[in-house]
Design an enzyme around this catalytic site. Sequence first.
Site, PDB file in Angstrom:
ATOM      1  N   ASP A   1       0.712  -1.293   0.056  1.00 50.58           N
ATOM      2  CA  ASP A   1       0.019  -0.003   0.081  1.00 50.58           C
ATOM      3  C   ASP A   1       0.824   1.214  -0.192  1.00 50.58           C
ATOM      4  OD1 ASP A   1      -1.949  -1.856  -0.004  1.00 50.58           O
ATOM      5  OD2 ASP A   1      -3.064  -1.033   2.084  1.00 50.58           O
TER       6      ASP A   1
ATOM      7  N   ASP B   1      -0.639  -4.438  -3.655  1.00 51.62           N
ATOM      8  CA  ASP B   1      -1.764  -3.555  -4.012  1.00 51.62           C
ATOM      9  C   ASP B   1      -0.950  -1.942  -3.827  1.00 51.62           C
ATOM     10  OD1 ASP B   1      -3.540  -5.557  -4.181  1.00 51.62           O
ATOM     11  OD2 ASP B   1      -4.117  -5.554  -1.813  1.00 51.62           O
TER      12      ASP B   1
END
Length: 324
Positions: free
Chosen positions: A159, A182
């Site tokens: 992230d 991600d």
Amino acid sequence: MMRRNVLVLWSLLLLIGSGAQAQSTLAAGPIIVAQDGSGTYRTVQEAVDAVPNQSQTQVMIRVKKGTYREKLVVPALKTHISLIGEDKNTTTITFDDHTGKGDINTYTSHSVLVQGNDFTAENITFENTAGYTAGQAVALHVEADRCVFKNCCMVGNQDVLFLATDNSRQYYKDCYIEGTTDFIFGSSTAVFDHCTIYSKKNSYITAASTPAGHPHGFVFMDCKLTADTTRATQVHLGRPWRPSARVVYLRTEMGHHIVPAGWHNWGKPENEKTAYYAEYKSMGPGSNPKSRVAWSHQLTAKEAKEYTLKRIFAGPLPWNPGKK
């Protein structure tokens, strides 16, 4: 009556004086941040705090080489700021917050948070050093509209780059972004133009949460997908954090690490009906159009022509960061 007139006169003089002082400060040139004390301020936060609220003209803050360990916030009232580093390889804003550290969560783990509209950054590295196994640890969290990042680095693990809000438009030009899982995620509309995306783990590059009805999510133009060949050999182009995720890769060079299927449904087959994942003229060993999941798209030349900055960033207040 005379006393009242004197008070009014003094008030006017104070206003004029403060205005002149503000004008002289702005006229003095760009704000300089330098850790050795040779600039206007020693920290980036002090420089941001010094910018007048709701500025309608671009205010330049020049950041000299150095590693600035600070949890920087550009508040919503601090609009039209240009943060210009001396060298992206030696000008770094860094912190190490992450989920599980006290009451920190994904939304508060940022090293840098941008809330003020019309923000620009150049030649700077935004870093989170929480570590490879720390979990969600955001380096750069952007909520503002009309933000431009040129020749910058976003570095971390899970992230890394949080494109956080539905109505935010962001443009990344010639940037380097590295992470594990991600590491480019969120609900904003963003274009990545000639950027290098570096994967450090068998995982997913994007996790878009594009709102239903939005025509665009993340668009990668002429980018290059690379990887740590010892740790990242099975990487997906993206998975939908929310059902209506939209991600498109145009003319992007993809390394061996990109899996033939390309995309993942996050374990929810129903996402295949709502997410929109597409490519146009992908290149390199990771480009496998015939092996991609059946619910993804290969654009035609006519469809690909629709992906211009003017169209992608259209809205009630149109914005075209590529227009000179």
